[in-house]
Design a protein around this motif. Structure first.
Motif, PDB file in Angstrom:
ATOM      1  N   ILE A 194      45.423  43.306  14.591  1.00 45.52           N
ATOM      2  CA  ILE A 194      44.138  43.489  15.277  1.00 45.52           C
ATOM      3  C   ILE A 194      44.028  44.976  15.623  1.00 45.52           C
ATOM      4  O   ILE A 194      44.886  45.505  16.321  1.00 45.52           O
ATOM      5  CB  ILE A 194      44.075  42.656  16.582  1.00 45.52           C
ATOM      6  N   PHE A 195      42.986  45.631  15.175  1.00 44.80           N
ATOM      7  CA  PHE A 195      42.815  47.062  15.409  1.00 44.80           C
ATOM      8  C   PHE A 195      42.079  47.339  16.720  1.00 44.80           C
ATOM      9  O   PHE A 195      41.193  46.575  17.120  1.00 44.80           O
ATOM     10  CB  PHE A 195      42.004  47.685  14.257  1.00 44.80           C
ATOM     11  N   ARG A 200      40.279  39.629   7.384  1.00 41.09           N
ATOM     12  CA  ARG A 200      40.333  39.144   8.774  1.00 41.09           C
ATOM     13  C   ARG A 200      41.787  39.177   9.231  1.00 41.09           C
ATOM     14  O   ARG A 200      42.664  38.674   8.528  1.00 41.09           O
ATOM     15  CB  ARG A 200      39.805  37.704   8.869  1.00 41.09           C
ATOM     16  N   GLU A 256      31.537  42.899  22.699  1.00 39.98           N
ATOM     17  CA  GLU A 256      30.509  42.970  21.654  1.00 39.98           C
ATOM     18  C   GLU A 256      30.942  42.207  20.411  1.00 39.98           C
ATOM     19  O   GLU A 256      32.135  42.015  20.173  1.00 39.98           O
ATOM     20  CB  GLU A 256      30.278  44.435  21.272  1.00 39.98           C
ATOM     21  N   THR A 301      37.240  36.392  17.795  1.00 41.48           N
ATOM     22  CA  THR A 301      37.612  35.170  17.070  1.00 41.48           C
ATOM     23  C   THR A 301      38.901  35.396  16.281  1.00 41.48           C
ATOM     24  O   THR A 301      39.782  34.524  16.249  1.00 41.48           O
ATOM     25  CB  THR A 301      36.458  34.738  16.123  1.00 41.48           C
ATOM     26  N   LEU A 332      34.466  41.090   2.290  1.00 40.43           N
ATOM     27  CA  LEU A 332      35.643  41.831   2.786  1.00 40.43           C
ATOM     28  C   LEU A 332      35.980  41.424   4.210  1.00 40.43           C
ATOM     29  O   LEU A 332      37.145  41.420   4.596  1.00 40.43           O
ATOM     30  CB  LEU A 332      35.376  43.340   2.741  1.00 40.43           C
ATOM     31  N   ILE A 333      34.956  41.070   5.002  1.00 39.65           N
ATOM     32  CA  ILE A 333      35.269  40.721   6.399  1.00 39.65           C
ATOM     33  C   ILE A 333      36.142  39.473   6.471  1.00 39.65           C
ATOM     34  O   ILE A 333      36.933  39.333   7.391  1.00 39.65           O
ATOM     35  CB  ILE A 333      34.011  40.549   7.291  1.00 39.65           C
ATOM     36  N   LEU A 347      41.258  51.578   9.672  1.00 39.06           N
ATOM     37  CA  LEU A 347      41.011  50.281   9.034  1.00 39.06           C
ATOM     38  C   LEU A 347      40.242  50.467   7.720  1.00 39.06           C
ATOM     39  O   LEU A 347      40.625  49.920   6.680  1.00 39.06           O
ATOM     40  CB  LEU A 347      40.226  49.372  10.000  1.00 39.06           C
ATOM     41  N   GLY A 355      36.752  41.601  17.255  1.00 45.75           N
ATOM     42  CA  GLY A 355      38.024  40.916  16.982  1.00 45.75           C
ATOM     43  C   GLY A 355      38.318  39.715  17.870  1.00 45.75           C
ATOM     44  O   GLY A 355      39.460  39.242  17.895  1.00 45.75           O
TER      45      GLY A 355
END
Ligand SMILES: Nc1ncnc2c1ncn2[C@@H]1O[C@H](COP(=O)(O)OP(=O)(O)O)[C@@H](O)[C@H]1O
Ligand SMILES: [Mg+2]
Length: 303
Positions: free
Chosen positions: A95-96, A88, A122, A128, A83-84, A249, A126
């Protein structure tokens, strides 16, 4: 290894092919699949793209991104998978949880100039994805990867030699897309000290239509001189700030996968589990959600 070709270089390869060199051997020399070179030689994609002088299409300003209004990232892959990767974000507006950074990059994409960015924060917040989304906003053709103007270097690949090669490629035009090039260098803090020294020099003179994005989870490990050469954008990871965006999300991903809203208990549990020492990772959250999804029913056989 060269991954992009200017019109002149392409002409040179055409002449060599006419003189008897095989497309396969020329492609090997360039380090690209022979089918790509063959296509470019036959259809002249590179020749046309290299002559493009138009500015990139100006993306629409979508305004501030509130979690409630943020659209779900377009599924990048079809069918089962991680899912990631499937969710994406492919555009800045998807972008959240990073509204200030999104606004800043949208403004940049409206009037871009050669620049270097440093995205810090961290893991799973988001960085990349934002770099790739910025490339999309600048008109790079992400599907064509380096041929479309997007080049990504992982941390392990950032030797002095690789950086020199990367900098040389910045002066070449991509075969497809708007002509803008975005170089993404992940985990920049792990690059070799010589590589950093080369960057210090090259970032003084970034070629036209070129953007360099360094991402790092440990910005403090980079030298202050290096950090000063870049526009520094720190990504948020504090759970208090991000939990609402994470809920939105997760709810959207669940709905997209199952067609139904999730039980709020599941969303709460996943948000809690995705928070470590007060830091929330969207990557962890989406990964954890995957384990809760009901197994997909096999499509019925036709009678
Ligand atoms: N801000 C975000 N908005 C939406 N999804 C995100 C966000 N950050 C991370 N993700 C999810 O996590 C995955 C990994 O994100 P990535 O951009 O690679 O994180 P980073 O580079 O900060 O470690 C993405 O493919 C996406 O599924
Ligand atoms: Mg990353």
């Amino acid at each position: 290894m060269s991954a992009t070709l200017s019109a002149e270089a392409l002409d040179l390869y055409r002449q060599r092919r006419a003189a008897g060199a095989s497309v396969k051997s020329l492609a090997e020399e360039l380090g690209i699949p022979w089918q790509r070179l063959d296509k470019a030689l036959r259809h002249g994609i590179a020749g046309r793209a290299a002559l493009v002088v138009e500015p990139p299409p100006v993306p629409e300003d979508t305004g501030p991104v509130e979690p409630e209004r943020a659209v779900l990232p377009e599924p990048a892959l079809q069918g089962p998978g991680l899912l990631i990767e499937k969710y994406r974000p492919t555009r800045l507006r998807t972008i959240f949880g990073q509204p200030q950074i999104v606004r800043r990059l949208q403004a940049f994409a409206r009037a871009p100039y050669p620049a270097a960015f440093l995205f810090t924060g961290e893991t799973g917040t988001g960085k990349t994805s934002a770099a790739l989304a910025l490339a999309a906003e600048l008109g790079c053709d992400l599907e064509q990867k380096d041929f479309g103007g997007v080049q990504m270097l992982a941390s392990g690949e950032q030797s002095a030699e690789a950086v020199r090669e990367c900098c040389a490629r910045m002066w070449l035009s991509p075969m497809c897309g708007s002509g803008w090039k975005v170089f993404i260098l992940n985990e920049a803090e792990r690059m070799h000290v010589q590589a950093e020294t080369i960057w210090l020099d090259r970032l003084e003179n970034i070629p036209p239509k070129t953007v360099v994005v360094f991402t790092s989870n440990h910005a403090a490990k980079l030298s202050p001189r290096f950090r000063d050469r870049c526009v520094h954008l720190p990504f948020q990871s504090g759970a208090k700030r991000l939990h609402e965006s994470a809920r939105t999300l997760l709810t959207k991903v669940w709905k997209a996968e199952t067609g139904k809203p999730p039980r709020s208990q599941i969303v709460e549990q996943v948000v809690t589990e995705a928070t470590v020492a007060g830091q929330l990772s969207f990557r962890r959250a989406v990964q954890l959600l995957q384990a809760h999804l009901p197994p997909k029913r096999e499509s019925r056989r036709k009678r």
